[in-house]
Design a protein around this motif. Structure first.
Motif, mmCIF file in Angstrom:
data_model
loop_
_atom_site.group_PDB
_atom_site.id
_atom_site.type_symbol
_atom_site.label_atom_id
_atom_site.label_comp_id
_atom_site.label_asym_id
_atom_site.label_seq_id
_atom_site.Cartn_x
_atom_site.Cartn_y
_atom_site.Cartn_z
ATOM 1 N N ASP A 179 -9.829 5.049 -0.990
ATOM 2 C CA ASP A 179 -8.621 4.688 -1.727
ATOM 3 C C ASP A 179 -8.774 5.016 -3.207
ATOM 4 N N LYS A 180 -7.647 5.230 -3.853
ATOM 5 C CA LYS A 180 -7.630 5.419 -5.299
ATOM 6 C C LYS A 180 -7.388 4.070 -5.976
ATOM 7 N N PRO A 181 -7.638 3.958 -7.278
ATOM 8 C CA PRO A 181 -7.479 2.669 -7.961
ATOM 9 C C PRO A 181 -6.082 2.088 -7.768
ATOM 10 N N ALA A 182 -6.045 0.771 -7.629
ATOM 11 C CA ALA A 182 -4.770 0.072 -7.438
ATOM 12 C C ALA A 182 -3.889 0.241 -8.674
ATOM 13 N N ASP A 231 -9.201 -3.946 -6.493
ATOM 14 C CA ASP A 231 -10.111 -2.799 -6.477
ATOM 15 C C ASP A 231 -11.505 -3.194 -6.005
ATOM 16 N N LYS A 274 -6.527 -0.128 -16.714
ATOM 17 C CA LYS A 274 -5.906 -0.153 -15.392
ATOM 18 C C LYS A 274 -4.501 0.448 -15.467
ATOM 19 N N ARG A 282 -10.163 -2.533 -1.933
ATOM 20 C CA ARG A 282 -10.128 -1.073 -1.986
ATOM 21 C C ARG A 282 -11.192 -0.434 -1.097
ATOM 22 N N HIS A 283 -10.740 0.500 -0.243
ATOM 23 C CA HIS A 283 -11.635 1.287 0.599
ATOM 24 C C HIS A 283 -12.227 2.417 -0.244
ATOM 25 N N TYR A 285 0.877 -1.177 0.000
ATOM 26 C CA TYR A 285 0.000 0.000 0.000
ATOM 27 C C TYR A 285 0.906 1.217 0.000
ATOM 28 N N ARG A 313 -2.069 6.734 -1.881
ATOM 29 C CA ARG A 313 -3.321 6.288 -1.270
ATOM 30 C C ARG A 313 -3.976 5.181 -2.097
ATOM 31 N N CYS A 314 -3.175 4.175 -2.430
ATOM 32 C CA CYS A 314 -3.725 3.057 -3.195
ATOM 33 C C CYS A 314 -2.887 1.810 -2.963
ATOM 34 N N PHE A 315 -3.476 0.653 -3.270
ATOM 35 C CA PHE A 315 -2.731 -0.601 -3.245
ATOM 36 C C PHE A 315 -1.822 -0.666 -4.467
#
Length: 377
Positions: free
Chosen positions: A308-311, A300, A334, A304-305, A267, A272-274
């Motif tokens: 969160d932004k896209p992984a 995602d 993606k 994904r919370h 992370y 702010r993403c995986f």
């Protein structure tokens, strides 16, 4: 413990240990259960304020010292130019300054020469104040020793301020030529991500990644590479860069009764993403992108919370062809980056030696034959 009336006649709420006399007591802190509900919040706010002020004082002191050293360096430069000061005078100046300020460090002949070089390198005092004075003095000395052009020196100062690098970390980043690798991964970020996110994401990833901490290990399978990186997770995180938090290795994923394993999951605190990292010990193949795209969709959807932004996916291959990668990424939805990984030890071997060195199999064969010969004797 006891409470007595205060001077205003109201009960004194202070707790104490043992007996209490007039104007004498051993004060004791009350338990947290007796405190107001907003106490913890107020305490954290006060602690944060103290930490900020302490950091500000340290940074201000460092800045003032760096500016002082720049002034001294300018004076030495002027005297060398106008009065012909040489090394002997620098040695004498160092001795006299140490005697005049015995409680201060930094007035050795060597450091005075650094001050002169520092002043010669940074001619504009406003730039010194805004940039060079924002990092510790010995970081500046390191940059003077290892970096020759000003633009690159400024690049490392900005990264040091941004990431809070220690002197040792700065040295490692310089040795690995981070400035030549940062933001060089082939990605589709500009097309997929919003401009404010794509610029930051591009700078997060690099090409190639240097896994020199793995030594000369002959890693021919992904699992071997993955295990070696996890075994050296601290060095691996350092090479990835600031902001990466390790989530897991071989993360299990089950979809429609089928089992899958994500090589490495991170992370990123700034993005702010995986970040899904897939490792390949072979050259890039376009089919790898489909697998990584599949994992990003699952992350995602399932991890994904809402905040969160896209992984983001990062595919690390042994080698890759730029045009093949660009075609593979062209119509994806993606965000994915592709970079090479290498061990610097192997890359730095002269070409004429690479072909003449024995392989792992040849070495093992020689050792086995040697062992057999030894046993026969």
């Amino acid at each position: 413990m006891s409470n007595k009336a205060g001077k205003d006649g109201k009960p004194d709420e202070r707790m104490n240990l043992g007996l209490r006399r007039e104007e004498a007591l051993f004060p004791a802190a009350p338990p947290l259960s007796d405190l107001p509900e907003d106490y913890a919040e107020a305490l954290n706010e006060i602690k944060s304020r103290i930490q900020q002020e302490r950091l500000r004082v340290v940074l201000a002191a460092n800045s003032a010292m760096t500016l002082l050293y720049w002034d001294i360096g300018q004076m030495i430069l002027k005297k060398q130019s106008q009065a012909g000061w040489g090394a002997k005078i620098i040695d004498r100046l160092a001795k006299d300054l140490r005697e005049a300020f015995p409680d201060m460090k930094g007035f050795s002949s060597r450091n005075l020469k650094y001050m002169r070089a520092f002043a010669e390198t940074w001619q504009d005092p406003s730039i010194v104040q805004q940039l060079a004075a924002q990092i510790p003095w010995f970081h500046n000395c390191l940059l003077l020793d290892k970096i020759k052009d000003q633009a690159t020196r400024e690049w490392y100062i900005h990264r040091t301020i941004e990431n809070g690098w220690s002197r040792n970390i700065l040295s490692l980043q310089i040795e690995s030529k981070l400035h030549e690798r940062q933001g060089k991964a082939i990605t589709n970020f500009k097309k997929i991500l919003p401009p404010e996110d794509s610029d930051m994401a591009i700078q997060v990833f690099k090409d190639p990644y240097l896994f020199d901490f793995l030594g000369t290990a002959d890693l021919r399978r992904e699992r071997e590479l993955e295990q070696a990186l996890v075994d050296h997770i601290q060095n691996f995180l350092l090479e990835l860069g600031a902001g990466f938090a390790f989530v897991g290795r071989q993360v299990p994923l089950e979809v429609a009764g089928h089992d899958f394993l994500i090589d490495l999951l991170f992370y990123h605190l700034k993005l702010r993403c995986f970040v899904v990292i897939e490792l390949k010990a072979v050259p890039f193949d376009p089919s790898f992108i489909g697998q990584l795209n599949f994992y990003l969709s699952a992350v995602d959807d399932l991890l994904r919370h809402p905040d969160d932004k896209p992984a983001i996916g990062l595919l690390l291959c042994r080698t890759r062809d730029k045009l093949v990668v660009e075609y593979a990424l062209r119509d994806l939805s993606k965000p994915i980056g592709v970079a090479e990984w290498e061990t610097r030890i192997v890359k730095e071997l002269p070409k004429e030696l690479e072909s003449s060195l024995p392989s792992i199999e040849e070495l093992e064969k020689e050792l086995n034959e040697y062992d057999k010969g030894g046993k026969e004797q």
